[in-house]
Design a protein around this motif. Structure first.
Motif, PDB file in Angstrom:
ATOM      1  N   SER A  61       0.947  -1.255  -0.212  1.00 31.41           N
ATOM      2  CA  SER A  61       0.183   0.121  -0.044  1.00 31.41           C
ATOM      3  C   SER A  61       0.927   1.343  -0.049  1.00 31.41           C
ATOM      4  O   SER A  61       0.613   2.140  -0.856  1.00 31.41           O
ATOM      5  CB  SER A  61      -0.944   0.143   1.275  1.00 31.41           C
ATOM      6  OG  SER A  61      -1.764   1.439   1.235  1.00 31.41           O
ATOM      7  N   TRP A  64       2.189   1.637  -3.451  1.00 26.86           N
ATOM      8  CA  TRP A  64       1.347   2.311  -4.507  1.00 26.86           C
ATOM      9  C   TRP A  64       1.022   3.740  -4.279  1.00 26.86           C
ATOM     10  O   TRP A  64       1.045   4.399  -5.193  1.00 26.86           O
ATOM     11  CB  TRP A  64      -0.085   1.429  -4.164  1.00 26.86           C
ATOM     12  CG  TRP A  64       0.082   0.283  -5.091  1.00 26.86           C
ATOM     13  CD1 TRP A  64      -0.047  -1.109  -4.584  1.00 26.86           C
ATOM     14  CD2 TRP A  64      -0.147   0.228  -6.534  1.00 26.86           C
ATOM     15  NE1 TRP A  64      -0.084  -1.849  -5.518  1.00 26.86           N
ATOM     16  CE2 TRP A  64      -0.174  -1.102  -7.002  1.00 26.86           C
ATOM     17  CE3 TRP A  64      -0.154   0.827  -7.631  1.00 26.86           C
ATOM     18  CZ2 TRP A  64      -0.268  -1.688  -8.036  1.00 26.86           C
ATOM     19  CZ3 TRP A  64      -0.206   0.589  -8.931  1.00 26.86           C
ATOM     20  CH2 TRP A  64      -0.302  -0.663  -9.217  1.00 26.86           C
ATOM     21  N   GLN A  65       1.040   4.230  -2.969  1.00 30.34           N
ATOM     22  CA  GLN A  65       1.149   5.465  -2.752  1.00 30.34           C
ATOM     23  C   GLN A  65       2.180   6.456  -3.309  1.00 30.34           C
ATOM     24  O   GLN A  65       1.947   7.291  -3.898  1.00 30.34           O
ATOM     25  CB  GLN A  65       0.956   5.861  -1.309  1.00 30.34           C
ATOM     26  CG  GLN A  65      -0.549   5.239  -0.707  1.00 30.34           C
ATOM     27  CD  GLN A  65      -0.555   5.566   0.961  1.00 30.34           C
ATOM     28  OE1 GLN A  65       0.257   5.984   1.455  1.00 30.34           O
ATOM     29  NE2 GLN A  65      -1.854   4.857   1.646  1.00 30.34           N
ATOM     30  N   ARG A  67       4.020   5.417  -5.646  1.00 30.11           N
ATOM     31  CA  ARG A  67       3.843   5.357  -7.251  1.00 30.11           C
ATOM     32  C   ARG A  67       3.007   6.407  -7.687  1.00 30.11           C
ATOM     33  O   ARG A  67       3.181   7.255  -8.839  1.00 30.11           O
ATOM     34  CB  ARG A  67       3.458   3.949  -7.552  1.00 30.11           C
ATOM     35  CG  ARG A  67       3.581   3.630  -8.954  1.00 30.11           C
ATOM     36  CD  ARG A  67       2.397   3.806  -9.536  1.00 30.11           C
ATOM     37  NE  ARG A  67       2.368   3.298 -11.123  1.00 30.11           N
ATOM     38  CZ  ARG A  67       1.567   3.786 -12.069  1.00 30.11           C
ATOM     39  NH1 ARG A  67       0.467   4.562 -11.429  1.00 30.11           N
ATOM     40  NH2 ARG A  67       1.682   3.445 -13.317  1.00 30.11           N
ATOM     41  N   HIS A  68       1.908   6.517  -7.021  1.00 35.40           N
ATOM     42  CA  HIS A  68       0.883   7.457  -7.362  1.00 35.40           C
ATOM     43  C   HIS A  68       1.095   8.922  -7.454  1.00 35.40           C
ATOM     44  O   HIS A  68       0.935   9.711  -8.370  1.00 35.40           O
ATOM     45  CB  HIS A  68      -0.586   7.045  -6.832  1.00 35.40           C
ATOM     46  CG  HIS A  68      -1.100   6.042  -7.204  1.00 35.40           C
ATOM     47  ND1 HIS A  68      -1.130   5.478  -8.274  1.00 35.40           N
ATOM     48  CD2 HIS A  68      -2.095   5.044  -6.225  1.00 35.40           C
ATOM     49  CE1 HIS A  68      -1.947   4.132  -8.241  1.00 35.40           C
ATOM     50  NE2 HIS A  68      -2.306   4.178  -6.987  1.00 35.40           N
TER      51      HIS A  68
END
Length: 715
Positions: A61, A64-65, A67-68
């Motif tokens: 998680s 992903w954060q 990466r975004h």
């Protein structure tokens, strides 16, 4: 391998057996010991694996954060367009929902008013053909893999089936209008349920199952209503509906919805018991001066019997582990209904309540212990349970339901007993003594810290009330009553001082004191102001944490909306509203296009323009029906265009604003069916347009999914 001998308990092994009793080796007993050790090791490994999986999920998680955020910075640097705010599936679902709503409203309006322009034969043929077409579309859509399209058209077809029944009544087909309207409506509901259930069985769609479950709810009350069944009959009717819903849930048919419907029907089935309990309270008035011989208005002996039958039906329909909850609810309802059912004097009510309370409190402690794993606030207690497939987990959950039902029943019966007991001070004192004894029993034998502390609070708070009501029952003067209450309060404080757990009772004093202070000094407005001030402070703190950019955008939206609405409200009398709102909306839209950045949310960019353009017209339409036909039509068309634009570019603000406006306008048209204007035509056209667009979108998503699978097989 060493193991305890199952006969004498002495240490034994697989080579020589038991040296104490002389029995030979027992491989099964050794296997039990070996498996126990293996299970202990496996449980430890399982806990370690779960912790590792949890850590990995957290790290994924966080990755992903990161990466975004990095991708957003890259898009901002190169000027790339922002990603869509909504998924294609979400847009598709919105379009199907609104399209089905518009088609349904159009069908209702057409059936209610507009079709009176056709002859008898034309009406029947037209509505029948439309119904058959709507029901014929879902199987064709299913063959092409368009499930959502099939669900929408099936819902419209089943609605038309209900409207066919109304049409038959309207034209008095076969003399059906000569009978009871409610009974005919019940027959129509039953026919629709049979059609929906058969349709669901043939097509496998979920919508017809939902329709069958929802339409069957009013069918039985409509059939029973003309017979004037009385309180007992209504309890039996809704109890049967609740049992039917529970049976559907046990057969894994729409389980959440079935349980919701069962809960609603159960509450209605128990409503006559609550009304009978209120009759007992009315008979016990005035406070301290009720007549001893006053009997509760009779509801008939059939009501307690019906409530007992309802409890039995629920007991049989519920899963075995949840059946105690039905017994608790049934016993409480019967206790509330008996004084009215048997036409007893009012003071029998507290006695019956206390009898039920004793039984419930006796079962409260073991129920709390069984429900502890499901009610524990610490996740460690739940994690300490065996694997999820273990039967102990559902037992704990079912025990938690029963425990909560018991607590609610105890509170309800206790409040009823105390309120009715205040008809006479002696009865009130007796009820309070019973409360104190039950609280002390829970404090001593509760077996649970929460129950024990709750019992101590009840017992300690009962002491001053016992002193007051007892002194009043003995006929003592007011000063003597005050002294008795003071002594009892002092005794309670001494108990608090000399027991550590008694401090829990002390925690109940400040809220009670504040409540009494507010009630005596009329400080409610000041308290409301403090609450508002607290909310403002919390909002300011939250706004300060989100950062100046977000706060600035929110402030800009608020100012723009307030200014647009102020212009709309202060326009000159007699002027056209849209001459001001459309101008403000266009200016706000132009400013949004000029200042919009790649990462600006659609609500911050286009929200002010949409709200300024739609909300004032919508408020005018909802508050003034005179001469608003053209405005309603144009507002609906504009909202529909905004919705389609949002669906095209997958922006959340236009989809929500346009879709919400379309839904409100459609429901408003439904409320104006008595006006003989063929406005069902634009509603039907808009609904068909949305359904066709959604079907096209679903078809494209299906083709894209097939292409992905084909490419995956090729690689």
């Amino acid at each position: 391998m060493t193991y305890p001998c199952p006969y004498c308990g002495a240490p034994a092994n697989l080579e020589t057996g038991c040296p104490s009793c002389g029995r030979g080796p027992d491989p099964d007993a050794a296997e039990v010991i070996r498996t126990d050790a293996e299970i202990s090791v496996l449980i430890g490994e399982l806990a370690t694996a779960r912790k590792a999986v949890s850590d990995l999920e957290v790290r994924i998680s966080q990755a992903w954060q990161r990466r975004h955020k990095a991708a957003a910075r890259v898009r901002l640097a190169v000027g790339a367009p922002p990603p869509p705010e909504t998924s294609s599936r979400a847009v598709q679902n919105v379009l199907f929902t609104l399209g089905g709503l518009l088609l349904g409203v159009a069908a209702i309006v057409f059936t209610a008013v507009a079709w009176a322009q056709f002859g008898l034969t034309g009406r029947a043929v037209l509505l029948g053909v439309v119904t058959l077409v709507a029901l014929a579309v879902p199987p064709l859509a299913l063959r092409r893999g368009l499930t959502a399209t099939a669900e929408t058209m099936a819902a419209v077809g089943l609605l038309l089936t209900l409207l066919d029944g109304y049409a038959a009544w309207y034209v008095n087909l076969f003399g059906v209008a000569d009978g009871s309207p409610a009974r005919f409506a019940g027959v129509v509901c039953l026919v629709t349920v049979v059609i929906a259930a058969g349709y669901a069985l043939v097509t496998g769609l979920t919508g017809p199952r939902v329709a069958a479950l929802l339409v069957v709810q009013p069918a039985l009350p409509l059939l029973v209503g003309p017979a004037d069944p009385g309180p007992a009959g209504w309890s039996l009717t809704f109890g049967a509906i609740a049992a039917l819903n529970l049976v559907a849930a046990r057969r894994a048919l729409l389980v959440p919805l079935a349980y919701v419907c069962a809960a609603g029907a159960t509450l209605i089935a128990l409503l006559p018991a609550a009304i009978a309990g209120i009759d007992t309270l009315r008979t016990a008035r005035p406070v301290f001066h009720a007549a001893w011989q006053a009997a509760v208005p009779s509801a008939g002996w059939r009501l307690p019997a019906a409530l007992a039958l309802v409890a039995a039906a629920l007991f049989l329909a519920l899963p075995p582990r949840a059946r105690p909850a039905a017994l608790v609810a049934g016993a409480s309802a019967v206790a509330l209904a008996l004084p009215a059912g048997l036409h007893l004097p009012w003071w029998n009510g507290p006695i019956l309540d206390l009898v039920a309370l004793v039984a419930l409190v006796a079962a409260l402690a073991p129920a709390g212990r069984r429900a502890a794993p499901a009610l524990a606030p610490s996740a460690a207690r739940v994690a300490a349970l065996p694997a999820a497939a273990s039967p102990s987990a559902p037992v704990a959950a079912a025990s938690a339901v029963t425990f909560v039902c018991q607590v609610v029943a105890v509170v309800l019966l206790g409040a009823h007993a105390l309120a009715a007991g205040f008809g006479r001070p002696g009865v009130a004192a007796g009820v309070l003594v019973a409360f104190a004894l039950l609280g002390a029993a829970l404090a001593v034998r509760g077996g649970n810290p929460v129950l024990a502390d709750g019992g101590k609070i009840v017992a300690l708070l009962s002491l001053p009330a016992i002193a007051w009501t007892g002194a009043a029952a003995l006929g003592l003067a007011h000063p003597a009553q005050v002294r008795a209450v003071t002594v009892a309060a002092a005794v309670g404080l001494l108990i608090v001082a000399f027991t550590r757990a008694g401090a829990a009772a002390l925690a109940a004093v400040p809220p009670l004191a504040v409540t009494l202070l507010v009630a005596e000094t009329d400080l409610v407005p000041g308290a409301a102001s403090l609450v508002v001030l607290g909310v403002i402070v919390v909002a300011a703190a939250v706004a300060g944490r989100v950062g100046p950019t977000a706060a600035g955008r929110g402030l800009g939206v608020a100012v723009a909306v307030a200014g647009g609405l102020a212009v709309a409200l202060t326009r000159p009398a007699g002027s056209v509203l849209e001459a001001y709102t459309i101008l403000g909306s266009c200016l706000a839209l132009a400013g949004a296009f000029a200042a919009k950045r790649a990462q600006t949310p659609s609500w911050a960019a286009y929200g002010p323009a949409l709200i300024i353009g739609l909300v004032p017209s919508l408020i005018t339409v909802l508050t003034n029906d005179e001469g608003q036909q053209l405005r309603r039509l144009l507002l609906g068309i504009a909202a529909l265009a905004i919705l389609l634009a949002g669906a095209k570019f997958r922006l959340r603000a236009p989809v929500v604003a346009g879709g919400g406006t379309v839904a409100v306008v459609a429901l408003h048209e439904l409320g104006l069916v008595w006006e003989l204007i063929p406005r069902w035509i634009p509603l039907a056209a808009g609904g068909l347009l949305l359904v066709l667009v959604a079907a096209t979108l679903e078809s494209r998503r299906r083709d894209l999914s097939r292409m992905r699978h084909a490419l995956g097989r090729m690689s």
